[in-house]
Write a protein that holds these residues in place. Structure first.
Motif, PDB file in Angstrom:
ATOM      1  N   LEU A 197      18.443 -43.829 -32.381  1.00  0.00           N
ATOM      2  CA  LEU A 197      19.582 -45.122 -33.238  1.00  0.00           C
ATOM      3  C   LEU A 197      19.204 -46.162 -33.560  1.00  0.00           C
ATOM      4  O   LEU A 197      19.546 -46.827 -34.254  1.00  0.00           O
ATOM      5  CB  LEU A 197      20.665 -44.657 -33.485  1.00  0.00           C
ATOM      6  CG  LEU A 197      21.517 -44.741 -34.661  1.00  0.00           C
ATOM      7  CD1 LEU A 197      21.045 -44.319 -35.814  1.00  0.00           C
ATOM      8  CD2 LEU A 197      22.775 -43.662 -34.511  1.00  0.00           C
ATOM      9  N   ASN A 198      19.670 -47.227 -32.612  1.00  0.00           N
ATOM     10  CA  ASN A 198      19.821 -48.396 -32.843  1.00  0.00           C
ATOM     11  C   ASN A 198      18.485 -49.058 -33.385  1.00  0.00           C
ATOM     12  O   ASN A 198      17.900 -49.806 -33.065  1.00  0.00           O
ATOM     13  CB  ASN A 198      19.667 -48.865 -30.667  1.00  0.00           C
ATOM     14  CG  ASN A 198      20.918 -48.868 -30.241  1.00  0.00           C
ATOM     15  OD1 ASN A 198      22.374 -48.418 -31.444  1.00  0.00           O
ATOM     16  ND2 ASN A 198      22.090 -48.827 -28.950  1.00  0.00           N
ATOM     17  N   THR A 199      17.302 -48.778 -32.791  1.00  0.00           N
ATOM     18  CA  THR A 199      15.786 -48.872 -32.885  1.00  0.00           C
ATOM     19  C   THR A 199      15.849 -48.362 -34.026  1.00  0.00           C
ATOM     20  O   THR A 199      15.324 -49.892 -35.051  1.00  0.00           O
ATOM     21  CB  THR A 199      14.356 -48.273 -31.613  1.00  0.00           C
ATOM     22  OG1 THR A 199      15.152 -48.411 -30.407  1.00  0.00           O
ATOM     23  CG2 THR A 199      13.542 -48.373 -32.067  1.00  0.00           C
ATOM     24  N   LEU A 200      16.174 -47.894 -34.578  1.00  0.00           N
ATOM     25  CA  LEU A 200      16.082 -47.293 -35.981  1.00  0.00           C
ATOM     26  C   LEU A 200      17.136 -48.602 -36.619  1.00  0.00           C
ATOM     27  O   LEU A 200      16.471 -48.998 -37.766  1.00  0.00           O
ATOM     28  CB  LEU A 200      16.395 -45.804 -36.466  1.00  0.00           C
ATOM     29  CG  LEU A 200      16.646 -45.609 -38.017  1.00  0.00           C
ATOM     30  CD1 LEU A 200      15.031 -45.799 -38.337  1.00  0.00           C
ATOM     31  CD2 LEU A 200      17.317 -44.334 -37.783  1.00  0.00           C
ATOM     32  N   ILE A 201      17.840 -48.964 -36.551  1.00  0.00           N
ATOM     33  CA  ILE A 201      19.020 -49.652 -37.271  1.00  0.00           C
ATOM     34  C   ILE A 201      18.539 -50.949 -37.117  1.00  0.00           C
ATOM     35  O   ILE A 201      17.925 -51.329 -38.201  1.00  0.00           O
ATOM     36  CB  ILE A 201      20.305 -49.515 -37.141  1.00  0.00           C
ATOM     37  CG1 ILE A 201      20.805 -48.311 -37.692  1.00  0.00           C
ATOM     38  CG2 ILE A 201      21.319 -50.929 -37.277  1.00  0.00           C
ATOM     39  CD1 ILE A 201      22.093 -47.774 -36.772  1.00  0.00           C
ATOM     40  N   ALA A 202      17.713 -50.948 -36.069  1.00  0.00           N
ATOM     41  CA  ALA A 202      17.182 -52.852 -35.863  1.00  0.00           C
ATOM     42  C   ALA A 202      15.934 -53.245 -37.122  1.00  0.00           C
ATOM     43  O   ALA A 202      14.581 -53.914 -37.517  1.00  0.00           O
ATOM     44  CB  ALA A 202      16.897 -52.736 -34.580  1.00  0.00           C
ATOM     45  N   ALA A 203      15.327 -51.600 -36.941  1.00  0.00           N
ATOM     46  CA  ALA A 203      13.985 -51.734 -38.001  1.00  0.00           C
ATOM     47  C   ALA A 203      14.175 -51.746 -39.503  1.00  0.00           C
ATOM     48  O   ALA A 203      13.211 -51.583 -39.810  1.00  0.00           O
ATOM     49  CB  ALA A 203      13.027 -50.637 -38.061  1.00  0.00           C
TER      50      ALA A 203
ATOM     51  N   CYS B 290      29.342 -41.545 -37.988  1.00  0.00           N
ATOM     52  CA  CYS B 290      29.454 -40.006 -37.341  1.00  0.00           C
ATOM     53  C   CYS B 290      28.780 -39.713 -35.830  1.00  0.00           C
ATOM     54  O   CYS B 290      28.735 -38.599 -35.591  1.00  0.00           O
ATOM     55  CB  CYS B 290      29.556 -39.377 -38.483  1.00  0.00           C
ATOM     56  SG  CYS B 290      29.460 -37.636 -38.560  1.00  0.00           S
ATOM     57  N   PHE B 291      27.060 -40.177 -35.465  1.00  0.00           N
ATOM     58  CA  PHE B 291      26.082 -40.440 -35.200  1.00  0.00           C
ATOM     59  C   PHE B 291      27.328 -40.474 -33.480  1.00  0.00           C
ATOM     60  O   PHE B 291      27.121 -39.407 -32.703  1.00  0.00           O
ATOM     61  CB  PHE B 291      25.445 -40.769 -35.557  1.00  0.00           C
ATOM     62  CG  PHE B 291      24.100 -41.148 -34.248  1.00  0.00           C
ATOM     63  CD1 PHE B 291      22.941 -39.491 -34.359  1.00  0.00           C
ATOM     64  CD2 PHE B 291      23.501 -41.010 -33.631  1.00  0.00           C
ATOM     65  CE1 PHE B 291      22.404 -39.242 -33.673  1.00  0.00           C
ATOM     66  CE2 PHE B 291      22.664 -41.408 -31.903  1.00  0.00           C
ATOM     67  CZ  PHE B 291      21.927 -40.081 -32.777  1.00  0.00           C
ATOM     68  N   HIS B 292      27.348 -42.144 -33.858  1.00  0.00           N
ATOM     69  CA  HIS B 292      28.345 -41.725 -32.365  1.00  0.00           C
ATOM     70  C   HIS B 292      29.713 -41.088 -31.375  1.00  0.00           C
ATOM     71  O   HIS B 292      29.728 -41.002 -30.731  1.00  0.00           O
ATOM     72  CB  HIS B 292      29.215 -43.578 -32.206  1.00  0.00           C
ATOM     73  CG  HIS B 292      27.889 -44.527 -32.518  1.00  0.00           C
ATOM     74  ND1 HIS B 292      27.041 -44.685 -31.467  1.00  0.00           N
ATOM     75  CD2 HIS B 292      27.670 -45.577 -33.832  1.00  0.00           C
ATOM     76  CE1 HIS B 292      26.646 -45.984 -31.743  1.00  0.00           C
ATOM     77  NE2 HIS B 292      26.868 -46.172 -33.134  1.00  0.00           N
TER      78      HIS B 292
END
Length: 169
Positions: free
Chosen positions: A24-30, A81-83
């Motif tokens: 998820l972090n990678t997705l958001i950073a992109a 919600c994911f967290h």
């Protein structure tokens, strides 16, 4: 035996949770677009379902964006919600349910003998006589054999400890 089973599966669950958070972090950073978020959600379906079916469906509602919110709002709501969902401990019942759903995507491909073997293997996991990772390897083997790209793209089948080590560097 049961204690060892629980310890192995707890470690697998912690690992999957860490990798999902990193994904998820990678997705958001992109700086994703809506299609990227939809694909992310689709690829994490069975992992999220194994955590909490109700919250998985809530995430699906968020991605559906029925209220026409901005992408920024959708991503923030999805992330929140994911967290919540990934902090939940995966139960054996939820894991078996997710595996059974995955097996359903192979029902038209498997031979009768393979179906029998797969369902026996799932039952062994349900009875805590085998680890969840073993049935996931079996499902991945069948997904490869029958070129089921939907299952092959599922993060639950593609998590490996090497990924965690790479992200920790």
């Amino acid at each position: 035996m049961q204690e060892a089973y629980q310890k192995i599966n707890a470690n697998d669950d912690q690992h999957r949770t860490l990798v999902a958070q990193q994904s998820l972090n990678t997705l958001i950073a992109a700086a994703p677009n809506m299609n990227d978020l939809i694909q992310f959600h689709r690829n994490h379906k069975f992992f999220l379902q194994s955590k909490d079916e109700r919250l998985y469906r809530e995430l699906g509602y968020i991605v559906g964006n029925h209220e026409n919110k901005s992408l920024h709002e959708i991503i923030a709501q999805y992330q929140s919600c994911f967290h919540i969902i990934i902090k939940k401990k995966t139960t054996l019942k939820q894991s078996v349910n997710a595996v059974q759903h995955m097996a359903g995507f192979l029902k038209n491909d498997l031979t009768k003998a393979e179906k029998t073997q797969l369902h026996q293997h799932i039952e062994e996991v349900a009875q805590q006589r085998d680890a969840m990772s073993a049935i996931l390897r079996t499902l991945k083997r069948y997904a490869r054999k029958y070129n089921n790209t939907y299952l092959l793209n599922q993060t639950l089948l593609n998590l490996c400890y090497q990924e965690v080590k790479q992200h920790k560097r």
